[in-house]
Design a protein around this motif. Structure first.
Motif, PDB file in Angstrom:
ATOM      1  N   PRO A  64      19.427  -3.773 -11.164  1.00  0.00           N
ATOM      2  CA  PRO A  64      19.991  -5.128 -11.270  1.00  0.00           C
ATOM      3  C   PRO A  64      20.145  -5.588 -12.720  1.00  0.00           C
ATOM      4  O   PRO A  64      20.608  -6.700 -12.982  1.00  0.00           O
ATOM      5  N   ARG A  67      18.561  -9.606  -6.691  1.00  0.00           N
ATOM      6  CA  ARG A  67      18.637  -8.170  -6.431  1.00  0.00           C
ATOM      7  C   ARG A  67      19.568  -7.871  -5.252  1.00  0.00           C
ATOM      8  O   ARG A  67      20.376  -6.965  -5.292  1.00  0.00           O
ATOM      9  N   THR A  81       3.597  -7.181 -13.698  1.00  0.00           N
ATOM     10  CA  THR A  81       4.520  -6.060 -13.559  1.00  0.00           C
ATOM     11  C   THR A  81       5.183  -5.847 -14.920  1.00  0.00           C
ATOM     12  O   THR A  81       4.997  -6.655 -15.830  1.00  0.00           O
ATOM     13  N   ILE A  82       5.946  -4.769 -15.017  1.00  0.00           N
ATOM     14  CA  ILE A  82       6.614  -4.514 -16.293  1.00  0.00           C
ATOM     15  C   ILE A  82       7.739  -5.528 -16.485  1.00  0.00           C
ATOM     16  O   ILE A  82       7.818  -6.210 -17.504  1.00  0.00           O
ATOM     17  N   ILE A 140      17.506  -9.549 -13.905  1.00  0.00           N
ATOM     18  CA  ILE A 140      16.092  -9.816 -13.626  1.00  0.00           C
ATOM     19  C   ILE A 140      15.288  -9.979 -14.925  1.00  0.00           C
ATOM     20  O   ILE A 140      14.063 -10.002 -14.917  1.00  0.00           O
ATOM     21  N   ARG A 141      16.027 -10.092 -16.035  1.00  0.00           N
ATOM     22  CA  ARG A 141      15.361 -10.399 -17.309  1.00  0.00           C
ATOM     23  C   ARG A 141      15.796 -11.770 -17.816  1.00  0.00           C
ATOM     24  O   ARG A 141      15.525 -12.138 -18.954  1.00  0.00           O
ATOM     25  N   PRO A 153      16.428  -1.169 -15.007  1.00  0.00           N
ATOM     26  CA  PRO A 153      16.535  -1.487 -13.581  1.00  0.00           C
ATOM     27  C   PRO A 153      17.983  -1.623 -13.124  1.00  0.00           C
ATOM     28  O   PRO A 153      18.827  -2.106 -13.889  1.00  0.00           O
ATOM     29  N   HIS A 180      20.181   3.599  -7.977  1.00  0.00           N
ATOM     30  CA  HIS A 180      19.015   3.022  -8.626  1.00  0.00           C
ATOM     31  C   HIS A 180      18.471   1.814  -7.883  1.00  0.00           C
ATOM     32  O   HIS A 180      18.356   0.726  -8.402  1.00  0.00           O
ATOM     33  N   ASN A 181      18.136   2.058  -6.667  1.00  0.00           N
ATOM     34  CA  ASN A 181      17.464   1.075  -5.806  1.00  0.00           C
ATOM     35  C   ASN A 181      18.241  -0.215  -5.618  1.00  0.00           C
ATOM     36  O   ASN A 181      17.681  -1.204  -5.243  1.00  0.00           O
ATOM     37  N   PHE A 220       4.824   4.403 -14.781  1.00  0.00           N
ATOM     38  CA  PHE A 220       5.431   3.086 -14.556  1.00  0.00           C
ATOM     39  C   PHE A 220       4.777   2.321 -13.390  1.00  0.00           C
ATOM     40  O   PHE A 220       5.212   1.249 -13.022  1.00  0.00           O
ATOM     41  N   PRO A 267      13.899   3.735 -18.923  1.00  0.00           N
ATOM     42  CA  PRO A 267      14.330   3.291 -17.600  1.00  0.00           C
ATOM     43  C   PRO A 267      14.938   1.891 -17.677  1.00  0.00           C
ATOM     44  O   PRO A 267      14.482   1.061 -18.468  1.00  0.00           O
ATOM     45  N   GLN A 281       8.771   1.646 -22.388  1.00  0.00           N
ATOM     46  CA  GLN A 281       9.798   0.675 -22.006  1.00  0.00           C
ATOM     47  C   GLN A 281       9.609  -0.573 -22.854  1.00  0.00           C
ATOM     48  O   GLN A 281       8.492  -1.072 -22.992  1.00  0.00           O
ATOM     49  N   LYS A 305      -0.195  -3.859 -16.855  1.00  0.00           N
ATOM     50  CA  LYS A 305       0.154  -3.738 -15.438  1.00  0.00           C
ATOM     51  C   LYS A 305      -0.859  -2.840 -14.751  1.00  0.00           C
ATOM     52  O   LYS A 305      -0.984  -1.692 -15.186  1.00  0.00           O
TER      53      LYS A 305
HETATM   54  P1  XMP Z   1       7.767  -3.311 -12.352  1.00  0.00           P
HETATM   55  O1  XMP Z   1       8.432  -4.526 -12.876  1.00  0.00           O
HETATM   56  O2  XMP Z   1       7.709  -3.287 -10.857  1.00  0.00           O
HETATM   57  O3  XMP Z   1       8.688  -2.091 -12.772  1.00  0.00           O
HETATM   58  O4  XMP Z   1       6.431  -3.075 -12.968  1.00  0.00           O
HETATM   59  C1  XMP Z   1       8.362  -0.744 -12.676  1.00  0.00           C
HETATM   60  C2  XMP Z   1       9.566   0.057 -13.125  1.00  0.00           C
HETATM   61  O5  XMP Z   1      10.639  -0.113 -12.186  1.00  0.00           O
HETATM   62  C3  XMP Z   1      11.757  -0.695 -12.829  1.00  0.00           C
HETATM   63  N1  XMP Z   1      12.338  -1.669 -11.895  1.00  0.00           N
HETATM   64  C4  XMP Z   1      13.453  -1.482 -11.184  1.00  0.00           C
HETATM   65  N2  XMP Z   1      14.277  -0.425 -11.140  1.00  0.00           N
HETATM   66  N3  XMP Z   1      15.619  -1.553  -9.570  1.00  0.00           N
HETATM   67  C5  XMP Z   1      15.359  -0.487 -10.354  1.00  0.00           C
HETATM   68  O6  XMP Z   1      16.131   0.455 -10.329  1.00  0.00           O
HETATM   69  C6  XMP Z   1      14.840  -2.652  -9.544  1.00  0.00           C
HETATM   70  O7  XMP Z   1      15.106  -3.607  -8.830  1.00  0.00           O
HETATM   71  C7  XMP Z   1      13.691  -2.597 -10.414  1.00  0.00           C
HETATM   72  N4  XMP Z   1      12.674  -3.469 -10.655  1.00  0.00           N
HETATM   73  C8  XMP Z   1      11.866  -2.876 -11.568  1.00  0.00           C
HETATM   74  C9  XMP Z   1      11.225  -1.337 -14.094  1.00  0.00           C
HETATM   75  O8  XMP Z   1      12.233  -1.428 -15.103  1.00  0.00           O
HETATM   76  C10 XMP Z   1      10.110  -0.391 -14.464  1.00  0.00           C
HETATM   77  O9  XMP Z   1      10.596   0.750 -15.147  1.00  0.00           O
END
Ligand code: XMP
Length: 511
Positions: free
Chosen positions: A392, A296, A507-508, A396-397, A390, A344-345, A466, A388, A432, A503
């Motif tokens: 990265p 990330r 996590t998702i 991260i998949r 992410p 997006h973070n 989420f 949505p 998702q 979750k």
């Molecule tokens: P998790 O995996 O934490 O994901 O249950 C919750 C939601 O956040 C998204 N997600 C991200 N979005 N940067 C993003 O912009 C990230 O690093 C990131 N990590 C998780 C994930 O797709 C889900 O919708």
């Protein structure tokens, strides 16, 4: 757009955004403002009505939030909800007392349905109550219009001054007919007409942006996500080629997604688009890296670097466009200008892109309103309702280190999964869904050959926020079809598993 405005004074309640939403659902524009907004500012905004929200404080508590007394003299109708009602009572000379025990849950309220606020209701209705303090005696000029077994003043009014108070929460879903209370306030008491619609938002917003930006230049980081896409199209309709969008394609998007973004914005909307194909750069930096947080961080930093390099080529711009939306504004603290939204973070926008002012055309809209605006502007439905994704991306998949080959395997498997979900018409129910390339190889057999290949995991969740979610019960036949297509069509995959964890605890995403 804003000629009919309801101001919502925020006293810290957890349902404040919901109140704003409910008002807008009635086609009346609403804004949440801090409870200590000045009388001058209120006059400037010229609202048709004011709603005081609930809040965790007690009116007698030290430092409890209070509004100016003059607000009650403005001649503007006010509806106080929970703490808002208690505060109105306290300031206007009634008394508020503390009950021995908190009243919580859907409680029957006996009401006076001749009140303009409670018109159309039965004599008894279930509403959500959640309070310890209650109004003991009403201020002079007020009359009781509702009570419960343990709360003598569950609703009060002073029709002459157009002041109303309710102890219950009409904005939450458990309150049956709660929306009708809000409608009654808006239409019977504030005399709103309800002419705020999203189509007029788009047109007026374009007009305002034209006036604000004139022939100056603006820069927008486009990710292909909903918010930045709608912001970019609004700006482009306002200032045309004076808008430049930079789309950093890190190569970690889903199959064909980079090309789709380019096609939409360059060809369909004729936007001045710079697409930076930076996949090799990103993959080089990511080579050999397995730790999710390091991935990330690398992507975030590299993203900023690429964006900066491109922005530098353009030189000074007058405006930097941000896709900030209303929940971001409320969450980042009312009254203060909102923090620049991180892209997006992935790590925030660079400090030294040379711009003079930020422009945030969506800062008044909730997510569903952004989507409606997007459709109104002609952005394709699949982008507007994109799930949505992410920042990265696929990095991260892919569990473990990332290579170009692995990326291609994942893209193909993921695309098959999405295609079959859409074909089965399930895409509207699953919030998702995606494929994950696990780091696991296992033995299989294909024809007469022994194989030793990757395992793909499928993930699909149903959720509203989420933050929590449940795994989706996709019918077996669909899973079977997806599995069979993936192992047959995607080389180096010989096993498909389905993730049946909700979750929390999982996590998702897998990383
Ligand atoms: P998790 O995996 O934490 O994901 O249950 C919750 C939601 O956040 C998204 N997600 C991200 N979005 N940067 C993003 O912009 C990230 O690093 C990131 N990590 C998780 C994930 O797709 C889900 O919708």
């Amino acid at each position: 757009m804003k000629n009919e405005l309801i101001l919502i004074l925020d006293f810290g309640g957890q349902y404040n955004q919901l109140i704003a939403r409910r008002v807008r659902e009635c086609n009346v524009y609403s804004e949440v403002v801090p409870y200590d907004i000045s009388i001058e500012k209120i006059k400037q905004k010229n609202p048709k009505g004011i709603i005081f929200t609930g809040g965790p404080a007690s009116v007698y508590g030290e430092g409890s939030p209070k509004c100016a007394k003059e607000i009650f003299e403005l001649g503007v109708p006010i509806l106080g909800i929970c703490y808002g009602m208690q505060l109105m009572t306290h300031i206007l000379g009634g008394t508020v007392a503390r009950a021995n025990k908190r009243e919580y849950g859907t409680i029957d309220v006996s009401i006076d349905n001749s009140s303009p606020l409670l018109q159309g209701f039965e004599k008894t209705n279930g509403f959500l109550m959640s309070h310890t303090d209650y109004v003991e005696t009403v201020p002079k000029g007020f009359k009781n219009i509702g009570f419960t077994e343990s709360c003598p003043n569950a609703a009060i009014q002073n029709t002459e001054k157009q002041l109303y108070g309710i102890q219950f929460h009409p904005e939450v879903n458990h309150s049956m007919n709660g929306l009708q209370v809000i409608k009654n306030f808006l239409f019977n008491i504030c005399n709103c007409t309800g002419d705020w619609i999203i189509a007029s938002f788009a047109q007026e917003s374009i007009q305002k942006l034209k006036e604000k930006i004139g022939d100056k230049k603006a820069l927008c980081a486009l990710s292909g996500g909903v918010d930045s896409s709608v912001a970019a199209v609004l700006l482009s309709k306002a200032i045309g080629k004076n808008l430049t969008c930079i789309f950093v394609d890190h190569g970690l998007l889903r199959k064909n997604e980079g090309d789709e973004v380019e096609e939409i914005f360059r060809n369909q909307f004729d936007i001045n688009l710079i697409r930076v194909n930076a996949k090799d750069r990103f993959l080089e930096k990511l080579a050999g890296i397995s730790d999710p947080e390091t991935k990330r961080k690398i992507i975030g930093e590299e993203f900023i670097r690429v964006f900066e390099e491109e922005a530098k080529k353009i030189g000074t711009v007058d405006f930097l466009v941000q896709g900030t939306i209303y929940p971001d504004v409320i969450e980042s603290g009312l009254g203060k200008s909102s923090v620049i939204k991180s892209h997006h973070n992935v790590g925030g926008l660079p400090d030294y892109v040379d711009f003079k002012e930020i422009v945030e055309p969506l800062r008044d809209l909730f997510k569903d309103e952004v989507r409606k605006t997007g459709l109104e502007l002609g952005i394709p439905e699949n982008l507007v309702y994109r799930q949505p994704f992410p920042g990265p991306g696929l990095a991260i998949r892919i569990i473990g280190d990332i290579t170009d080959d692995k990326l291609n395997i994942l893209k193909d498997a993921d695309s098959i999964f999405r295609e079959e979900i859409a074909k089965a018409g399930l895409h509207k129910n699953i919030n998702q869904y995606f494929a994950v390339l696990t780091n696991l190889k296992s033995v299989g057999v294909m024809g007469d050959e022994r194989t030793y290949d990757y395992t793909i995991a499928l993930r699909a969740v149903e959720t509203t926020d989420f933050m929590t979610g449940v795994w989706s019960k996709i019918p077996y036949e669909i899973l079977e079809k997806v599995s069979s297509r993936i192992v047959n069509e995607v080389k180096h995959v010989n096993r498909v598993v389905y993730d049946i964890t909700s979750k929390p605890p999982a996590t998702i995403e897998w990383e």
